[in-house]
Design a protein around this motif. Structure first.
Motif, PDB file in Angstrom:
ATOM      1  N   SER A 110       0.863  -1.438   0.187  1.00 33.47           N
ATOM      2  CA  SER A 110       0.437   0.061   0.108  1.00 33.47           C
ATOM      3  C   SER A 110       0.583   1.462  -0.237  1.00 33.47           C
ATOM      4  CB  SER A 110      -1.051   0.002   1.444  1.00 33.47           C
ATOM      5  OG  SER A 110      -1.946  -0.744   1.081  1.00 33.47           O
ATOM      6  N   ALA A 111       1.861   1.255   1.127  1.00 30.82           N
ATOM      7  CA  ALA A 111       2.594   2.121   1.126  1.00 30.82           C
ATOM      8  C   ALA A 111       3.171   2.441  -0.551  1.00 30.82           C
ATOM      9  CB  ALA A 111       3.422   2.236   2.064  1.00 30.82           C
ATOM     10  N   LEU A 112       3.710   2.090  -1.103  1.00 33.50           N
ATOM     11  CA  LEU A 112       4.247   2.013  -2.496  1.00 33.50           C
ATOM     12  C   LEU A 112       3.454   2.100  -3.368  1.00 33.50           C
ATOM     13  CD1 LEU A 112       6.734  -1.105  -2.873  1.00 33.50           C
ATOM     14  CD2 LEU A 112       6.845   1.315  -1.944  1.00 33.50           C
ATOM     15  N   VAL A 113       2.269   1.943  -3.178  1.00 32.96           N
ATOM     16  CA  VAL A 113       1.142   2.434  -4.705  1.00 32.96           C
ATOM     17  C   VAL A 113       1.201   3.970  -4.036  1.00 32.96           C
ATOM     18  CG1 VAL A 113      -1.112   1.907  -5.364  1.00 32.96           C
ATOM     19  CG2 VAL A 113       0.321   0.247  -5.242  1.00 32.96           C
ATOM     20  N   ILE A 114       1.045   4.025  -2.677  1.00 35.28           N
ATOM     21  CA  ILE A 114       0.837   5.647  -2.513  1.00 35.28           C
ATOM     22  C   ILE A 114       1.134   6.235  -2.400  1.00 35.28           C
ATOM     23  CG2 ILE A 114      -0.158   6.784  -0.382  1.00 35.28           C
ATOM     24  CD1 ILE A 114      -1.531   4.632   0.790  1.00 35.28           C
ATOM     25  N   ALA A 115       2.320   6.118  -1.964  1.00 32.35           N
ATOM     26  CA  ALA A 115       3.444   6.649  -2.595  1.00 32.35           C
ATOM     27  C   ALA A 115       3.501   6.845  -3.994  1.00 32.35           C
ATOM     28  CB  ALA A 115       5.436   6.814  -1.732  1.00 32.35           C
ATOM     29  N   ASN A 116       3.554   5.855  -4.665  1.00 37.25           N
ATOM     30  CA  ASN A 116       4.065   6.590  -6.240  1.00 37.25           C
ATOM     31  C   ASN A 116       5.192   5.561  -6.950  1.00 37.25           C
ATOM     32  OD1 ASN A 116       2.796   6.535  -9.384  1.00 37.25           O
ATOM     33  ND2 ASN A 116       2.893   8.585  -9.437  1.00 37.25           N
ATOM     34  N   ARG A 117       5.552   5.504  -5.551  1.00 37.74           N
ATOM     35  CA  ARG A 117       7.691   4.941  -6.056  1.00 37.74           C
ATOM     36  C   ARG A 117       7.480   3.505  -6.460  1.00 37.74           C
ATOM     37  NH1 ARG A 117       7.555   9.441  -6.591  1.00 37.74           N
ATOM     38  NH2 ARG A 117       7.887  10.904  -5.404  1.00 37.74           N
ATOM     39  N   TRP A 118       7.864   2.914  -7.321  1.00 38.87           N
ATOM     40  CA  TRP A 118       8.300   1.207  -7.125  1.00 38.87           C
ATOM     41  C   TRP A 118       6.574   0.988  -7.533  1.00 38.87           C
ATOM     42  CZ3 TRP A 118      12.989  -1.218  -4.170  1.00 38.87           C
ATOM     43  CH2 TRP A 118      13.960  -0.677  -5.129  1.00 38.87           C
TER      44      TRP A 118
END
Length: 147
Positions: free
Chosen positions: A67-75
């Motif tokens: 979730s954190a990767l998707v939300i941050a739009n990183r990797w």
């Protein structure tokens, strides 16, 4: 596209809001398991996933990390991919509608259809986060060729 809508969906905050909403079921579940680890372990044990404490930790890391990767739009591809695989794996583990009797069979079937839709949405998030590439046939040397 209407001129009122275009700036809205092009804004940075809209992207964060959309990615946060897309991953809500994952980060909410991960936080719930983190807050009440014992209940998370009991859930994993209920589905026969052992060792339940380690599986629970892996689920928390997958749900919150993805979730954190998707939300941050990183990797984003990695986060969305992890969440999509996780979601696909829940079908044969927790939503075995084909083994159930009605009315649960139909209810679980609809849950599976929703899971497939979420997987598709995660695929779109990964696709849209990829860097723009030149369309095929417009690379140097081919740009001047016409049919």
């Amino acid at each position: 596209m209407p001129t009122l809508i275009e700036p809205l969906i092009a804004s940075r905050w809209f992207g964060y809001l959309a990615r946060t909403a897309l991953t809500f079921m994952f980060w909410a579940s991960g936080l719930a398991k983190l807050i009440d680890f014992k209940a998370g372990v009991a859930e994993m044990a209920f589905f026969g996933l052992e060792p339940a404490p380690l599986v629970t930790l892996a689920v928390i890391v997958t749900q919150l990390g993805g979730s954190a990767l998707v939300i941050a739009n990183r990797w984003t591809w990695l986060g969305a991919g992890a969440l999509a695989v996780f979601t696909a794996l829940t079908i044969p583990i927790a939503h075995t509608f084909w083994t159930m009797q009605e009315p649960m069979k139909t209810l679980e079937f609809y849950v599976v259809m929703e899971h497939i839709t979420v997987i598709g949405a995660l695929m779109v998030a990964a696709w849209k986060s990829a860097p723009a590439r030149e369309p095929a046939g417009t690379r140097a040397g081919l740009a001047g060729i016409s049919a």
